[in-house]
Write an enzyme that holds these catalytic residues in place. Sequence first.
Site, PDB file in Angstrom:
ATOM      1  N   THR A   1      -3.332   4.557  -1.870  1.00  0.00           N
ATOM      2  CA  THR A   1      -4.534   4.950  -1.115  1.00  0.00           C
ATOM      3  C   THR A   1      -4.820   6.415  -1.393  1.00  0.00           C
ATOM      4  OG1 THR A   1      -4.136   3.334   0.621  1.00  0.00           O
ATOM      5  CG2 THR A   1      -5.453   5.237   1.228  1.00  0.00           C
TER       6      THR A   1
ATOM      7  N   GLN B   1       0.858  -1.204   0.000  1.00  0.00           N
ATOM      8  CA  GLN B   1       0.000   0.000   0.000  1.00  0.00           C
ATOM      9  C   GLN B   1       0.882   1.238   0.000  1.00  0.00           C
ATOM     10  OE1 GLN B   1      -0.359   2.102   3.051  1.00  0.00           O
ATOM     11  NE2 GLN B   1      -1.434   3.577   1.752  1.00  0.00           N
TER      12      GLN B   1
ATOM     13  N   HIS C   1     -11.802   3.642   4.730  1.00  0.00           N
ATOM     14  CA  HIS C   1     -10.667   3.593   5.667  1.00  0.00           C
ATOM     15  C   HIS C   1     -11.142   3.166   7.060  1.00  0.00           C
ATOM     16  CE1 HIS C   1      -6.398   5.174   5.228  1.00  0.00           C
ATOM     17  NE2 HIS C   1      -6.392   4.779   6.479  1.00  0.00           N
TER      18      HIS C   1
HETATM   19  C1  LIG Z   1      -4.938   0.822  12.950  1.00  0.00           C
HETATM   20  C2  LIG Z   1      -5.250   1.029  11.498  1.00  0.00           C
HETATM   21  C3  LIG Z   1      -4.294   1.594  10.659  1.00  0.00           C
HETATM   22  C4  LIG Z   1      -4.569   1.781   9.310  1.00  0.00           C
HETATM   23  N1  LIG Z   1      -3.591   2.270   8.482  1.00  0.00           N
HETATM   24  C5  LIG Z   1      -3.798   2.327   7.145  1.00  0.00           C
HETATM   25  C6  LIG Z   1      -2.747   2.716   6.262  1.00  0.00           C
HETATM   26  O1  LIG Z   1      -1.622   2.980   6.675  1.00  0.00           O
HETATM   27  N2  LIG Z   1      -3.030   2.748   4.930  1.00  0.00           N
HETATM   28  C7  LIG Z   1      -4.278   2.450   4.425  1.00  0.00           C
HETATM   29  O2  LIG Z   1      -4.494   2.494   3.209  1.00  0.00           O
HETATM   30  N3  LIG Z   1      -5.281   2.063   5.247  1.00  0.00           N
HETATM   31  C8  LIG Z   1      -5.072   1.993   6.577  1.00  0.00           C
HETATM   32  N4  LIG Z   1      -6.072   1.586   7.415  1.00  0.00           N
HETATM   33  C9  LIG Z   1      -7.393   1.248   6.842  1.00  0.00           C
HETATM   34  C10 LIG Z   1      -7.485  -0.239   6.509  1.00  0.00           C
HETATM   35  O3  LIG Z   1      -6.662  -0.563   5.431  1.00  0.00           O
HETATM   36  C11 LIG Z   1      -8.930  -0.629   6.166  1.00  0.00           C
HETATM   37  O4  LIG Z   1      -9.379   0.219   5.140  1.00  0.00           O
HETATM   38  C12 LIG Z   1      -9.843  -0.547   7.381  1.00  0.00           C
HETATM   39  O5  LIG Z   1      -9.236  -1.210   8.463  1.00  0.00           O
HETATM   40  C13 LIG Z   1     -11.198  -1.193   7.088  1.00  0.00           C
HETATM   41  O6  LIG Z   1     -12.003  -1.113   8.215  1.00  0.00           O
HETATM   42  P1  LIG Z   1     -12.299  -2.373   9.180  1.00  0.00           P
HETATM   43  O7  LIG Z   1     -10.998  -3.008   9.473  1.00  0.00           O
HETATM   44  O8  LIG Z   1     -12.927  -1.758  10.384  1.00  0.00           O
HETATM   45  O9  LIG Z   1     -13.247  -3.264   8.458  1.00  0.00           O
HETATM   46  C14 LIG Z   1      -5.839   1.412   8.776  1.00  0.00           C
HETATM   47  C15 LIG Z   1      -6.787   0.841   9.630  1.00  0.00           C
HETATM   48  C16 LIG Z   1      -6.515   0.640  10.964  1.00  0.00           C
HETATM   49  C17 LIG Z   1      -7.566   0.001  11.847  1.00  0.00           C
END
Ligand SMILES: Cc1cc2nc3c(=O)[nH]c(=O)nc-3n(C[C@H](O)[C@H](O)[C@H](O)COP(=O)(O)O)c2cc1C
Length: 405
Positions: free
Chosen positions: A175, A145, A294
Amino acid sequence: MVERGRAEKKGNGAAARLRQRFPTIDDLRRRARGRVPRFGFDFVDGGANDEICIDRNTSAFQAIELLPHYCVDGKVTTDTQLFGKTYAAPIGVAPMGSAGLIWPGAEKLFAAEAQRQCIPYVLATPGNASIEEIAAIAPDVFWFQLYRFPYNDHAITYDLVRRADEAGAHVLVPTVDSAGKSKRPRDIRNGCRVPFPINPWTTWQVLTSPAWTMQLLRNGMPITANLVPYAEKANQNSTAEVMQLRSGGSHTWEELKRLRDRWKRPFVVKGILHPEDAERAVAMGADGIWVSNHGGRHFDGAPASIDVLPAIVSAVGSRATVVIDSGIRGGLDVVRALALGAKFCFTGRCFAYGLGALGPAGAPHVADLFLDEIKTELLHVGARSVAEAATIKVRHPNAWRFDNY
Ligand SMILES: Cc1cc2nc3c(=O)[nH]c(=O)nc-3n(C[C@H](O)[C@H](O)[C@H](O)COP(=O)(O)O)c2cc1C
């Protein structure tokens, strides 16, 4: 059938005991809350502003009904084709930056489990393990990513892409939904920032979470490992500073096009909610659209991603692969998404709760739950494969409607 080293294949009674004690993701979430320092749990569990979007994501899935077909015979398979590879099931680990806060060493544990189960693992740019480390652990299933580093004419962005390419990442996932800074009140209250504040309250949280603290001592302070080459020093402050000062904003269409032209393997744009953006990304050359808000961490006013999925599938589903995350909490949600036209699903928090609750046993347990539940729910709706799930009749009361999609 995809061969995977599932725990129960080895007759592992421990896996069965975990299934009995923690049959749902919510059980794992509750246990993680008691075992992980508050700042670490809240970092994963919390969201933007009033955290309405997090609830919207899960309740949107719950509102969807599937009309089963019965009297269907035959074996069920969860094997799924995606970008020329066969995965064991249509579920993968979404990218999570600083996942070490919920369990130090999280990224390596996710990667090892994904490789073992043959499901995708997407390393986040701000993860606590590097592209090269993860490529060595999960060569068959690892994606990367990408965030945006406009500084110095995108020199860091392009170098990350070069490294992901050389390391053999299967898919590049820029992203786009992180246009501004996110306001997460729990993180603000907990003082969850870099440099991490050491005060009586945070010290107390660490001391009262012995399993987490032992893991921290074994792994050392988490750093933003991918950014070490661009930082003054290979430590937490220096690497986090690169992230804070050099990255930001949403990749523009022109920048995405430049990335697309450089990257020769599959290219999936993550964070799309508007069907017009999906159209534009596909016209620009994207192979896939990752529908996501996200997990409600950035914009609390966003629609549930499942509620815009049908319009996006209608807009680009015949030309690109549409995948989804945000709010998936079990196999039934995966089958709901498949029935609405998604080709694959991801979850971040489910795997993070697993680690917080069970440490190294967490990711295997979450993967086992998903794999078993997907199979069972396919049986319940009368579908013998992921492809057949797409033919199931759905009632989706909160779906967004557009005139032209
Ligand atoms: C702690 C945490 C950190 C995240 N960091 C990123 C990131 O660095 N880059 C990104 O594209 N999405 C990031 N996300 C979003 C996740 O890729 C994903 O879209 C999200 O967790 C989906 O929601 P859910 O896990 O509640 O179903 C993050 C999510 C969480 C929970």
